[in-house]
Scaffold this motif. Sequence first.
Motif, PDB file in Angstrom:
ATOM      1  N   VAL A 156     -46.167  11.587 -64.101  1.00 33.06           N
ATOM      2  CA  VAL A 156     -44.991  12.185 -63.462  1.00 33.06           C
ATOM      3  C   VAL A 156     -45.374  12.538 -62.029  1.00 33.06           C
ATOM      4  N   THR A 157     -44.381  12.671 -61.190  1.00 36.55           N
ATOM      5  CA  THR A 157     -44.653  13.137 -59.828  1.00 36.55           C
ATOM      6  C   THR A 157     -43.444  13.887 -59.305  1.00 36.55           C
ATOM      7  N   ASN A 158     -43.678  14.886 -58.465  1.00 35.43           N
ATOM      8  CA  ASN A 158     -42.542  15.394 -57.718  1.00 35.43           C
ATOM      9  C   ASN A 158     -42.445  14.604 -56.419  1.00 35.43           C
ATOM     10  N   THR A 159     -41.457  14.888 -55.621  1.00 36.78           N
ATOM     11  CA  THR A 159     -41.175  14.052 -54.448  1.00 36.78           C
ATOM     12  C   THR A 159     -40.729  14.979 -53.315  1.00 36.78           C
ATOM     13  N   GLU A 160     -40.056  14.430 -52.340  1.00 40.21           N
ATOM     14  CA  GLU A 160     -39.422  15.308 -51.359  1.00 40.21           C
ATOM     15  C   GLU A 160     -38.052  15.715 -51.896  1.00 40.21           C
ATOM     16  N   PRO A 161     -37.475  16.794 -51.367  1.00 38.72           N
ATOM     17  CA  PRO A 161     -36.228  17.308 -51.953  1.00 38.72           C
ATOM     18  C   PRO A 161     -35.089  16.302 -51.847  1.00 38.72           C
ATOM     19  N   ALA A 162     -34.370  16.103 -52.953  1.00 37.06           N
ATOM     20  CA  ALA A 162     -33.264  15.143 -52.964  1.00 37.06           C
ATOM     21  C   ALA A 162     -32.179  15.503 -53.971  1.00 37.06           C
ATOM     22  N   VAL A 163     -32.482  16.375 -54.928  1.00 31.39           N
ATOM     23  CA  VAL A 163     -31.607  16.570 -56.081  1.00 31.39           C
ATOM     24  C   VAL A 163     -31.120  18.019 -56.156  1.00 31.39           C
ATOM     25  N   TYR A 164     -29.820  18.161 -56.415  1.00 35.24           N
ATOM     26  CA  TYR A 164     -29.252  19.482 -56.677  1.00 35.24           C
ATOM     27  C   TYR A 164     -29.540  19.895 -58.126  1.00 35.24           C
ATOM     28  N   PRO A 165     -30.124  21.065 -58.377  1.00 34.17           N
ATOM     29  CA  PRO A 165     -30.100  21.575 -59.760  1.00 34.17           C
ATOM     30  C   PRO A 165     -28.637  21.711 -60.202  1.00 34.17           C
ATOM     31  N   ARG A 203     -41.280  22.810 -51.495  1.00 32.05           N
ATOM     32  CA  ARG A 203     -42.273  23.206 -50.497  1.00 32.05           C
ATOM     33  C   ARG A 203     -43.151  22.042 -50.035  1.00 32.05           C
ATOM     34  N   THR A 204     -42.849  20.828 -50.497  1.00 34.18           N
ATOM     35  CA  THR A 204     -43.731  19.709 -50.159  1.00 34.18           C
ATOM     36  C   THR A 204     -43.786  19.443 -48.668  1.00 34.18           C
ATOM     37  N   ALA A 205     -42.672  19.728 -47.973  1.00 32.77           N
ATOM     38  CA  ALA A 205     -42.616  19.409 -46.539  1.00 32.77           C
ATOM     39  C   ALA A 205     -42.880  20.630 -45.671  1.00 32.77           C
ATOM     40  N   VAL A 206     -43.303  21.743 -46.291  1.00 34.89           N
ATOM     41  CA  VAL A 206     -43.549  22.990 -45.555  1.00 34.89           C
ATOM     42  C   VAL A 206     -44.960  22.969 -44.978  1.00 34.89           C
ATOM     43  N   GLY A 207     -45.135  23.535 -43.786  1.00 33.12           N
ATOM     44  CA  GLY A 207     -46.471  23.710 -43.220  1.00 33.12           C
ATOM     45  C   GLY A 207     -46.852  22.603 -42.256  1.00 33.12           C
ATOM     46  N   ASP A 208     -47.959  22.828 -41.558  1.00 27.87           N
ATOM     47  CA  ASP A 208     -48.480  21.832 -40.631  1.00 27.87           C
ATOM     48  C   ASP A 208     -49.992  21.894 -40.710  1.00 27.87           C
ATOM     49  N   PRO A 209     -50.645  20.967 -41.404  1.00 29.80           N
ATOM     50  CA  PRO A 209     -50.039  19.820 -42.074  1.00 29.80           C
ATOM     51  C   PRO A 209     -49.203  20.242 -43.281  1.00 29.80           C
ATOM     52  N   VAL A 210     -48.325  19.355 -43.699  1.00 27.14           N
ATOM     53  CA  VAL A 210     -47.446  19.671 -44.825  1.00 27.14           C
ATOM     54  C   VAL A 210     -48.262  19.866 -46.100  1.00 27.14           C
TER      55      VAL A 210
END
Lengths: 388, 388
Positions: free
Chosen positions: B166-175, B292-299
Amino acid sequence: MSVAQMTRPTMNVTVQSNIDDGPAESAADRHRYDAHALRDLTSRIVQGYGLSAHDGDVVADVLSFADTHGIDSHGLQRFQLYDAQMGNKIDPAAQSEIVVDTPVSTVIDGHRRMGQLNGRQAMDMTIAKAKKTGMAIAAVRHSCHYGAAGYYANLAAEQGLIGFSVTNTEPAVYPLYANDVWLGTNPIACAIPTRPHAFFFDASTSVVAYGKVELYSKQRKDLPAAWVVDPNNQPIHDSTDALGRLMRYDNEAGLLATGGNSEYTGGHKGYGFSVLVEFFSGIVSQGATTDRTAVGDPVEGISHGFMAIDPRIFGDADTILRNFSEYLDQIRALHAVPGKRIYVHGDKEAEAYEDRMTNGVPLYHKTVAELRGICDRLGISYAGVLDH
Amino acid sequence: MSVAQMTRPTMNVTVQSNIDDGPAESAADRHRYDAHALRDLTSRIVQGYGLSAHDGDVVADVLSFADTHGIDSHGLQRFQLYDAQMGNKIDPAAQSEIVVDTPVSTVIDGHRRMGQLNGRQAMDMTIAKAKKTGMAIAAVRHSCHYGAAGYYANLAAEQGLIGFSVTNTEPAVYPLYANDVWLGTNPIACAIPTRPHAFFFDASTSVVAYGKVELYSKQRKDLPAAWVVDPNNQPIHDSTDALGRLMRYDNEAGLLATGGNSEYTGGHKGYGFSVLVEFFSGIVSQGATTDRTAVGDPVEGISHGFMAIDPRIFGDADTILRNFSEYLDQIRALHAVPGKRIYVHGDKEAEAYEDRMTNGVPLYHKTVAELRGICDRLGISYAGVLDH
């Protein structure tokens, strides 16, 4: 197994079952009954078939869990089914047999004991093994309807573990683009210990479980979406017609798998999850897949699967589970579609539990009548329990 | 990892990806390219970013698996994404770090290596542990897009084990009932060794994967069902509009979870499976959940999960897997809805593999142009590979 357990403040819960709680809760439809009294009565009824007090309590605990958590389709309204199967599909005198026993795995031949007894034994062994090894798995063959799958997953969560359970059922579901009823409703349940109550996922891999169609028929309501289709993939909306066709097992109707009747809506996904349930229940146990559960005399019976994982194998369990609790709180706090509330899996059941332990368990007139009839036949008093 | 592996007669395969193979296969849309040559070119491109030949081959193997098995949304059409992320989200010089290592579990900090490298390391360790202990699990944090989840599950099946990834991804889906894009498309993949090819289930927990919307946009086709909705739960049919809104991450659109936008059609089920994917990737790894996958620098980067189970822990593996193969054959032979064929998960991919290893891998003009541009920039020759 005790009443104390049922009244603990941390509750665990299924979204699957609660999607129609609104109308189903209407006071006109159902009287309320004391949860402890129902649980005691259930145990006495089970003992009325010749089972031990211990076994009666196990079965009662499973059914009470469902009824108190709002999983109405798998509570006492199921008892009529058990009564009809007692002595034919269910062998009230049977003992189970452990046929595989490794540090990480168990296979049990249930010899057609009540499914709750086989399920509890398998999950207890799986939890004990997971505590030693980190993770463990089990399968049961030659069993009977075991109640709500989530009950067994929740046993693990109560002890700080991640729990899974699956089961096959009797045939009810068309594989995508087939019109032979072949797959079961095949639920997948998972419970994970979090605050303020467990994350509790318990979902049939069909659009709805069989019992949901029964509930709609008892309420004389039309099915609100394409839950059941005819052999040409056309939806059947009349719930009593749909239920009647499903119960005749003549292939004139089938439930749809989650995702519906086309690949464009994801019907192949529910179908795939359903086949995975068959694998982890009927195939690995070398028991019956759903299509063969009713074959033979005595029948082959259904099969279950179980898994438990100790979160400590990933690191600090407290941190992991606290992070997950915070994550679920963030979901609850997201912006909602106008007029809707965002639920996390387990929230509805936790609310149902709080309500029902205080105000009683609502039962349909039809369910109460069925239970009274069973009690009368077995010579069991329901005075003080099912009086109104 | 070798070409020999890619040409073995037993093939393994995702229904998820192939639901539009009909129109997508039209000769007018795509030229065909030799699979071995594409695989070699892919490895050379990866090495062009400074990665080793070994690492280039690993990445190429994952992408070639997708392209040759008809999982077009996760093959070379993804490369543009990797190119855009190289040096920012992806660290081409990074080395991974094993942070948890028990007999049954592994947690890896991927330090934003290419996801394929982290995924392969984690699954190889999980397979090795499962062969010793019976079952094992792993999670990876701080990683990047790892290609098709089914690739990793299939590595286990090739060695006689049951594999999951399994993997998570970048945000795309509404709960369900939320209109904040929060969850990933979060695929669940499982592969089980059977004849004539593996049972191969690889499904996003959204109605479709992100890449499927991209494919429709490249083909300038409307979305055929309610795949993407606006903040009021209303379907968006224009694929380019939907893709544009999804890519702006401004909450003006979200993919639906499997089961759709209501509990009556099972939307809470896809949502629940999606949260389970978050748990077994971002939570247990103590990495980032999708939000939170795209949060931060580096992400923070994305997170993956893996599991392998040796079927011998249930008894005689040959009997179990033969029984499952026979069961799947029975499904294939059921009566079909008029005009439809019944597929088992993996059948479409096995057929795609046979076709593509013989006739070449079809690529869209847009994908070929993207690859040529990358090659030109990196000074890599595509002569003899992408000539037409």
